[in-house]
Write a protein that holds these residues in place. Structure first.
Motif, PDB file in Angstrom:
ATOM      1  N   ASN A   1       0.861  -1.351   0.265  1.00 34.49           N
ATOM      2  CA  ASN A   1       0.251  -0.098   0.070  1.00 34.49           C
ATOM      3  C   ASN A   1       0.944   1.188  -0.089  1.00 34.49           C
ATOM      4  O   ASN A   1       1.025   1.814  -0.825  1.00 34.49           O
ATOM      5  CB  ASN A   1      -1.060   0.065   1.792  1.00 34.49           C
ATOM      6  N   GLU A   2       2.263   1.429   1.201  1.00 35.35           N
ATOM      7  CA  GLU A   2       2.893   2.390   0.542  1.00 35.35           C
ATOM      8  C   GLU A   2       2.947   2.935  -0.679  1.00 35.35           C
ATOM      9  O   GLU A   2       3.882   4.053  -0.365  1.00 35.35           O
ATOM     10  CB  GLU A   2       4.095   1.916   1.149  1.00 35.35           C
ATOM     11  N   ILE A   3       3.474   2.036  -1.845  1.00 32.54           N
ATOM     12  CA  ILE A   3       4.142   2.390  -2.638  1.00 32.54           C
ATOM     13  C   ILE A   3       2.458   2.933  -3.402  1.00 32.54           C
ATOM     14  O   ILE A   3       2.996   4.387  -3.909  1.00 32.54           O
ATOM     15  CB  ILE A   3       4.199   0.501  -3.312  1.00 32.54           C
ATOM     16  N   LEU A   4       1.625   2.378  -3.527  1.00 33.08           N
ATOM     17  CA  LEU A   4       0.440   2.632  -4.942  1.00 33.08           C
ATOM     18  C   LEU A   4      -0.212   4.286  -3.694  1.00 33.08           C
ATOM     19  O   LEU A   4      -0.752   5.239  -4.137  1.00 33.08           O
ATOM     20  CB  LEU A   4      -1.016   1.574  -3.846  1.00 33.08           C
ATOM     21  N   SER A   5       0.115   4.390  -2.277  1.00 35.94           N
ATOM     22  CA  SER A   5       0.118   5.012  -1.866  1.00 35.94           C
ATOM     23  C   SER A   5       0.949   6.841  -2.072  1.00 35.94           C
ATOM     24  O   SER A   5       0.877   7.831  -1.360  1.00 35.94           O
ATOM     25  CB  SER A   5      -0.873   5.118  -0.729  1.00 35.94           C
ATOM     26  N   GLY A   6       2.016   6.768  -2.953  1.00 38.00           N
ATOM     27  CA  GLY A   6       2.608   7.269  -2.654  1.00 38.00           C
ATOM     28  C   GLY A   6       4.432   7.481  -1.796  1.00 38.00           C
ATOM     29  O   GLY A   6       4.471   8.677  -1.967  1.00 38.00           O
ATOM     30  N   LYS A   7       3.277   7.127  -1.163  1.00 43.17           N
ATOM     31  CA  LYS A   7       4.853   7.249   0.520  1.00 43.17           C
ATOM     32  C   LYS A   7       5.984   6.917   0.104  1.00 43.17           C
ATOM     33  O   LYS A   7       6.725   7.219   0.799  1.00 43.17           O
ATOM     34  CB  LYS A   7       3.797   6.868   1.756  1.00 43.17           C
ATOM     35  N   VAL A   8       6.345   5.513  -0.585  1.00 42.46           N
ATOM     36  CA  VAL A   8       7.525   5.264  -0.687  1.00 42.46           C
ATOM     37  C   VAL A   8       7.246   4.435  -2.569  1.00 42.46           C
ATOM     38  O   VAL A   8       6.296   4.045  -2.856  1.00 42.46           O
ATOM     39  CB  VAL A   8       7.703   3.678   0.126  1.00 42.46           C
TER      40      VAL A   8
END
Lengths: 237, 237
Positions: B6-13
């Motif tokens: 999720n961290e990639i899809l939400s742009g955090k990582v």
């Protein structure tokens, strides 16, 4: 999002459009559900675009739009919807204004759109964006991709996400039970746990999110109150 | 490759593992067919892993391996193959060596593997890689991901690709016909055309590739000889 390009799969180019779109959509309150990087193959593009156009509200494609043999995204999108590519008179007229009234076939290729597509203005003003049903066809060149996404943003804006971050001094194995307990109380919380190797300040970064600001703040209080003294390095709101 | 987080899809990582794997596999002569970034959801992981394990020779997963609630990759891989997660006695023994003989449930979670999985040594020596059928389950932390991929490399090495690059002074629309003509003569050539905005030296970078070195060199000669004087800025071998 469907990213189309052999250059990315073969490691020649690093895709920066999907990280950009992920951050940008999140800022708009929009959930990005998938990013699929696929080769310049019409059948593959058609299959993935058809699947995603059915499964999700909106699909963005990146790349494969241009005058050369490997630019087959619009062919794939047309096939996904079972339609032909047709010449758009407006795009043809734009081409003729640029290159005269006997354009090269390479220019004419760029005047073709899937039958029934809409042309949407916004972003880079020279060329509108081709939209077929719920599929937005964007170019791979990052400067133009970003300009177009920005120009289209207000079509997609939704309720914002509220993010709280907790930096923790202990490893994930020591805090997993507190995360589970908070999730049992707040099942709709979007809770992420991200270990950081060799960071001097903290070992794990926790992210708490919700579109309901009061909910995320109650969950944050719950989680912080469960953790033993000294575990929480810092809370960021 | 399936990237789970999720961290990639939400742009955090920003995911750096897929660009790394793309370059690394290419260097080994291996074609990367897809990269799919998906959320931390067991059913989604199971569906994508099952599809890719059937369609492709090898599947790499990245992320979602660890002790917390959002680490559900192994659950998804198990479900993809219709098996249960079971405790591996070797992994349990390793955990007990680290944390004593009454490990916390968070540690025990990391001793679970899909039934019938193989544990492969290589790379980061502390933990073997879980391999279920043709699916290699790798952690998301970039340092460990890379160490494991390097350790496993010789399992995958194939005939190398031979790459030639041609930098061109003209826009894609002016050279598309030469590319088409060369492809008609050399249909198995892997030919990429990449415009560069505002580069002072060239406007398009062409890449020619094949596993057959003589073939790529003949195609290169063919293409260069078709282009008018002054179009080719430089050839890189």
């Amino acid at each position: 999002m469907v990213v189309i390009g052999n250059e990315i799969l073969s490691g020649k180019v690093t895709d920066t459009n999907s990280p950009y779109l992920a951050r940008h959509l999140r800022g708009l309150g929009v959930e990005l559900a998938r990013v699929n990087v696929i080769p310049d193959e019409i059948d593959t593009i058609a299959a993935v675009v058809a699947e995603y156009a059915e499964a999700f509200d909106v699909v963005f494609t990146s790349g494969g739009v241009g005058p050369t043999h490997d630019d087959v995204t619009l062919d794939g999108v047309a096939r996904a919807f079972g339609v032909e590519l047709v010449e758009d008179p407006g795009l043809r007229a734009s081409m003729e204004r640029i290159v005269g009234d006997r354009p090269d076939p390479a220019f004419l290729k760029m005047a073709q759109v899937p039958q029934g597509a809409e042309l949407v203005e916004g972003g880079n003003p020279a060329f509108p964006t081709v939209v077929k049903e719920n599929v937005y066809v964007l170019p791979g060149i990052p400067e133009i991709f970003q300009s177009k996404v920005e120009g289209l943003s207000e079509r997609f804006r939704s309720e914002p996400y509220h993010l709280r971050t907790v930096l923790v001094s202990q490893h994930e194995t020591s805090i997993a039970k507190y995360l589970d307990a908070t999730l049992a109380e707040y099942p709709d919380l979007l809770l992420g746990s991200y270990p950081k190797l060799s960071n001097p300040e903290y070992k794990v970064r926790l992210t708490l999110e919700s579109k309901d600001e009061k909910y995320v703040d109650r969950a944050l209080d719950d989680l912080v109150s469960r953790m033993p003294e000294g575990f929480v390095v810092r809370v960021e709101r």
